[in-house]
Motif scaffolding. Sequence first.
Motif, mmCIF file in Angstrom:
data_model
loop_
_atom_site.group_PDB
_atom_site.id
_atom_site.type_symbol
_atom_site.label_atom_id
_atom_site.label_comp_id
_atom_site.label_asym_id
_atom_site.label_seq_id
_atom_site.Cartn_x
_atom_site.Cartn_y
_atom_site.Cartn_z
ATOM 1 N N SER B 19 0.834 -1.213 0.000
ATOM 2 C CA SER B 19 0.000 0.000 0.000
ATOM 3 C C SER B 19 0.868 1.262 0.000
ATOM 4 O O SER B 19 0.561 2.242 -0.686
ATOM 5 N N GLU B 20 1.980 1.228 0.753
ATOM 6 C CA GLU B 20 2.879 2.395 0.810
ATOM 7 C C GLU B 20 3.603 2.583 -0.528
ATOM 8 O O GLU B 20 3.794 3.707 -0.994
ATOM 9 N N LYS B 23 1.182 4.158 -2.924
ATOM 10 C CA LYS B 23 0.949 5.566 -2.582
ATOM 11 C C LYS B 23 2.144 6.439 -2.992
ATOM 12 O O LYS B 23 1.986 7.473 -3.639
#
Lengths: 203, 66
Positions: B19-20, B23
């Motif tokens: 997810s990081e 992003k």
Amino acid sequence: MNSFTKEVVGYFGNENYRRLIKFKVGIAGAGGLGSNCAALLVRSGFQKFRICDFDQVSYANLNRQFFFYDQVGMYKVEALEANLLRINPELELEISREKITGENAVGIFDDCDIVIEAFDKAEDKKMLAEAYIGSPKLYISASGLAGWGKSDRLQTRKIHPKFFLVGDMVSEVSQAQPPFAPMVNVAAAKEADIALSWAIDGK
Amino acid sequence: MKVNINGSLHELETELPISEFIKSNGFDPRKIVIEHNGRIIGKSNWKTVILRNSDHLVVLSFVGGG
């Protein structure tokens, strides 16, 4: 075997023809990519198809899709069926107006050997890719074909042995960069050629 | 650490959740497919799957048009 098929066999021989006609091709979407890709595959000798699209032909489609002025208002799959049968009247063609979703994406092409993604929306392309990325079927998708010029920007990437992606990956359709027949056809033709070479050469 | 992303090696500073990674690279989560070490990772698992040294990541980012 009708006169068209005899001529196709004349181009690439009986052995290649026998290889080709075993393959059933599923096409997800009958818009710019799907309608043109289907026509190219029929001209190449493929005979078994399942084509899915829920939409109807509009005047706005005629700048790039394989439909005609007098077909506006018809369901795309029904208009496409009529057009494809004008190339080869002996196709085994199944059409469906069922909308493809994450739930039915795998089942809808269950008996197809090749699945061609021909959607318009990025979210739908993602949905189908997730459903087929590990599939034993040959899967061909397209992304990035808007605008005009520099058609060599459309590349074919082999993501996995049976997962191909065509396009420049960045040219999104927008008001400033609309979809036009030449680039859409380049992408559709590349999708069709991947299927053809897979069916004949196995790669 | 080195991670193979779409067929080429990339240097990442530390281990991080997918997810990081998504992003920080500005990907639109609605339009991407993530395959991590040969397995498709659905959006619900992007926070729990960690990118580590020598991992293989495939990121397919789709755009509209067809």
